[in-house]
Design a protein around this motif. Sequence first.
Motif, PDB file in Angstrom:
ATOM      1  N   GLY B 156       0.825  -1.189   0.000  1.00 61.31           N
ATOM      2  CA  GLY B 156       0.000   0.000   0.000  1.00 61.31           C
ATOM      3  C   GLY B 156       0.867   1.251   0.000  1.00 61.31           C
ATOM      4  O   GLY B 156       2.082   1.181  -0.233  1.00 61.31           O
ATOM      5  N   GLN B 157       0.238   2.378   0.246  1.00 64.08           N
ATOM      6  CA  GLN B 157       0.948   3.654   0.251  1.00 64.08           C
ATOM      7  C   GLN B 157       0.573   4.434   1.508  1.00 64.08           C
ATOM      8  O   GLN B 157      -0.555   4.332   1.989  1.00 64.08           O
ATOM      9  CB  GLN B 157       0.551   4.491  -0.978  1.00 64.08           C
ATOM     10  CG  GLN B 157       0.823   3.795  -2.305  1.00 64.08           C
ATOM     11  CD  GLN B 157       0.315   4.580  -3.488  1.00 64.08           C
ATOM     12  OE1 GLN B 157      -0.301   5.636  -3.336  1.00 64.08           O
ATOM     13  NE2 GLN B 157       0.593   4.092  -4.681  1.00 64.08           N
ATOM     14  N   VAL B 158       1.512   5.198   2.021  1.00 59.75           N
ATOM     15  CA  VAL B 158       1.212   6.105   3.140  1.00 59.75           C
ATOM     16  C   VAL B 158       1.270   7.514   2.570  1.00 59.75           C
ATOM     17  O   VAL B 158       2.333   7.968   2.151  1.00 59.75           O
ATOM     18  CB  VAL B 158       2.228   5.947   4.287  1.00 59.75           C
ATOM     19  CG1 VAL B 158       1.890   6.933   5.409  1.00 59.75           C
ATOM     20  CG2 VAL B 158       2.214   4.522   4.823  1.00 59.75           C
ATOM     21  N   GLN B 213       2.213   0.233   7.997  1.00 57.10           N
ATOM     22  CA  GLN B 213       1.939  -0.032   6.588  1.00 57.10           C
ATOM     23  C   GLN B 213       2.371  -1.450   6.210  1.00 57.10           C
ATOM     24  O   GLN B 213       1.722  -2.094   5.372  1.00 57.10           O
ATOM     25  CB  GLN B 213       2.591   1.028   5.675  1.00 57.10           C
ATOM     26  CG  GLN B 213       4.101   1.090   5.678  1.00 57.10           C
ATOM     27  CD  GLN B 213       4.676   1.937   6.801  1.00 57.10           C
ATOM     28  OE1 GLN B 213       4.302   1.780   7.962  1.00 57.10           O
ATOM     29  NE2 GLN B 213       5.606   2.822   6.496  1.00 57.10           N
ATOM     30  N   TYR B 214       3.424  -1.958   6.847  1.00 55.50           N
ATOM     31  CA  TYR B 214       3.867  -3.315   6.519  1.00 55.50           C
ATOM     32  C   TYR B 214       2.979  -4.337   7.226  1.00 55.50           C
ATOM     33  O   TYR B 214       2.655  -5.394   6.670  1.00 55.50           O
ATOM     34  CB  TYR B 214       5.348  -3.496   6.857  1.00 55.50           C
ATOM     35  CG  TYR B 214       6.179  -2.368   6.303  1.00 55.50           C
ATOM     36  CD1 TYR B 214       7.039  -1.626   7.121  1.00 55.50           C
ATOM     37  CD2 TYR B 214       6.076  -1.992   4.964  1.00 55.50           C
ATOM     38  CE1 TYR B 214       7.772  -0.558   6.614  1.00 55.50           C
ATOM     39  CE2 TYR B 214       6.805  -0.921   4.457  1.00 55.50           C
ATOM     40  CZ  TYR B 214       7.649  -0.211   5.287  1.00 55.50           C
ATOM     41  OH  TYR B 214       8.355   0.862   4.803  1.00 55.50           O
TER      42      TYR B 214
END
Lengths: 394, 394
Positions: B156-158, B213-214
């Motif tokens: 994904g993206q932050v 996020q991980y």
Amino acid sequence: MRIVHCFLVLMLSVSTITLSAQPQRGSRNQTPPPYVAPVYPDGTTATENNIPGYGYPRLDAQNRAYFSIEAPQVQKMVVDICNKKYDMNRDDKGVWTVTTDPLVVGFHYYFLEADGFRVSDPAVYTYFGCSRDASGIDVPEGAAGDYYSIRNVAHGQVRECVYYSEVSKKFRRIYVYTPAEYEKNISEKYPVLYLQHGMGEDQTGWSKQGRMQYIMDNLIAEKKAEPMIVVMESGDVEASFGPGSGSIEEYGAALTKIMINDLIPYIDNTFRTLTDRDHRAMAGLSWGGRQTFQTVLPNIDKFSYLGTFSGAIFGMDLKTAYNGVFNNPDEFNKKIHYFFMGMGSEENFGAERTVQQLNDMGINAVYYESEGTAHEWLTWRRCLKEFVPHLFKN
Amino acid sequence: MRIVHCFLVLMLSVSTITLSAQPQRGSRNQTPPPYVAPVYPDGTTATENNIPGYGYPRLDAQNRAYFSIEAPQVQKMVVDICNKKYDMNRDDKGVWTVTTDPLVVGFHYYFLEADGFRVSDPAVYTYFGCSRDASGIDVPEGAAGDYYSIRNVAHGQVRECVYYSEVSKKFRRIYVYTPAEYEKNISEKYPVLYLQHGMGEDQTGWSKQGRMQYIMDNLIAEKKAEPMIVVMESGDVEASFGPGSGSIEEYGAALTKIMINDLIPYIDNTFRTLTDRDHRAMAGLSWGGRQTFQTVLPNIDKFSYLGTFSGAIFGMDLKTAYNGVFNNPDEFNKKIHYFFMGMGSEENFGAERTVQQLNDMGINAVYYESEGTAHEWLTWRRCLKEFVPHLFKN
């Protein structure tokens, strides 16, 4: 400002406060000493870099910086800022103070030296530069700085993304700016600018020190720049070049292969991009300018815009560089739609001379000079502001 | 490791190196001293927090940390880590060293004290906590830590976003995690988790120290968690509670109004979200847990999941709290689909007792204990891992 302890200690304090709201059996009533708000020098304000709760450092109207640091057992405290070291003075409570000369506007890294030990100031946020998480101070320039301020316009996003690089055999973390309209205009595709930082910096530099996202938001909102995606990669220049680095030719040079083999395909597969050369640009500051030359000039089939901001373009024979790429100016000028080399008036990174030489060879390179600034982030904010409106408008 | 100077000095060095590739008229040939690679203690490796180029600090197989810092004029150097202060020893070259006891696995803030001056270690990245940009060290736990590692799954993206808050009359910077599929599944809408950090921390905490996020990428890839958006707001707890803070009831309490009036509308207008209460959750660690109670419990019409991770739930009478929200357990349990309170085994933030009391009142609260960890980020990574799979699966 007293040193603040970790929140666990404060949590215990909080629970004590909660409990002590009720008088305890057998104890005398005790009220804590009244809070005395600190008194600051007239005409000063806390910097925008201060961590909430810290009153120092401060700036006055002449852009002098005021430091006040409690460190009673330190024998000698120095502030190193804007190429000058200031000895601080200690009072009898162990608080060190100093006021600097007026500072040039813009962002400046700085350090404290506590008994010679070069450290970051606990009172301000850190910014990765000088090969470490360093202190920074922004000296405002009023309305002249509006273009990099958060204003009442549509805002883009800076996305932290992870991709796998076959060339470097590891996961790499990048930052990708997408313009405000990107979320909603889901059938639109966008051109891409690859934007690099300098030696001792990393992929956070442009969105922290550089404020690129606000520069882009404002330029796009004013319709001075085309909406575009901006990609910021590490480029592996965090550790400055020095003993044990290998050769200077190798330093940061792997970025080219990483970009061509791994990063550009990742960006084009992940984001809604225009993938032809007319819609791909690259720029970089200082060593990132060198990496821009190294990446674009052998790959003109993939890029049509390049910019160097105080670029580290040293020891280069323009007639032979990159397989003589500058020797056919008609072809070069047709392929490269805009070739920008910017620099500060107070530094000497040779951009003006290089552009002159290129012009003499018939190459349409453009020189830009930032007035009154040196090899620093305000020079590069200004370069970005000057460069970006020329992109992708053919 | 020698202190690295700013890149400008190195640029001058580089140009000197370039120039000196050619022998200068009248000078003797001089070769620089040969580079001698540093020798490190057997069985040690640099930590994952080290800035590139720094060989220390290091860890061994027993999780002892090794520090080596050059500071010849400092008289006393201390490392403060995991609730213990270690005096360092100086050799005759002015290099200070020490080896710690074995450290508990996970992320730990730490400080150096140079002649009593509490500073961050130049050798590692900083992480905002303890109300400043503090040093941090990750002690790995092998495969048990896979769930928060960067793995070969879709990422994904932050996203760093800016929104304007009417309640606080300023622009606010937030981080928003979007799952990997978000970019491509443009007709899908997603549920939202609002995720807060603790006192002395900020909106970067969960994606830096927390590696959320991980954790999310891995849980979603393994289909253990639903794809969801996660929002991380400052909550105005950067400055720890203390003299001059105002009342403890007010501390961080404005977050509720900011969320209801400004943030949730911004998120629902900007991202493709499911906006009903069944698709909105909130969780927080330490003071963020208190803010979760303060936000969700008076607004059950807007949220259907809540979690506290070592939540700062003190001095609360559960029978009267939040207008007696716990007094009708049937209604509460029907409305709140999952109510989680987690904590480390080595701390005492009262979560187990609170859950027991809630259960006694008929409330379906769930207690989770992280084995062997205290009031620290590994506890909260584990809490997130336990909590998130229960969300949005009705």
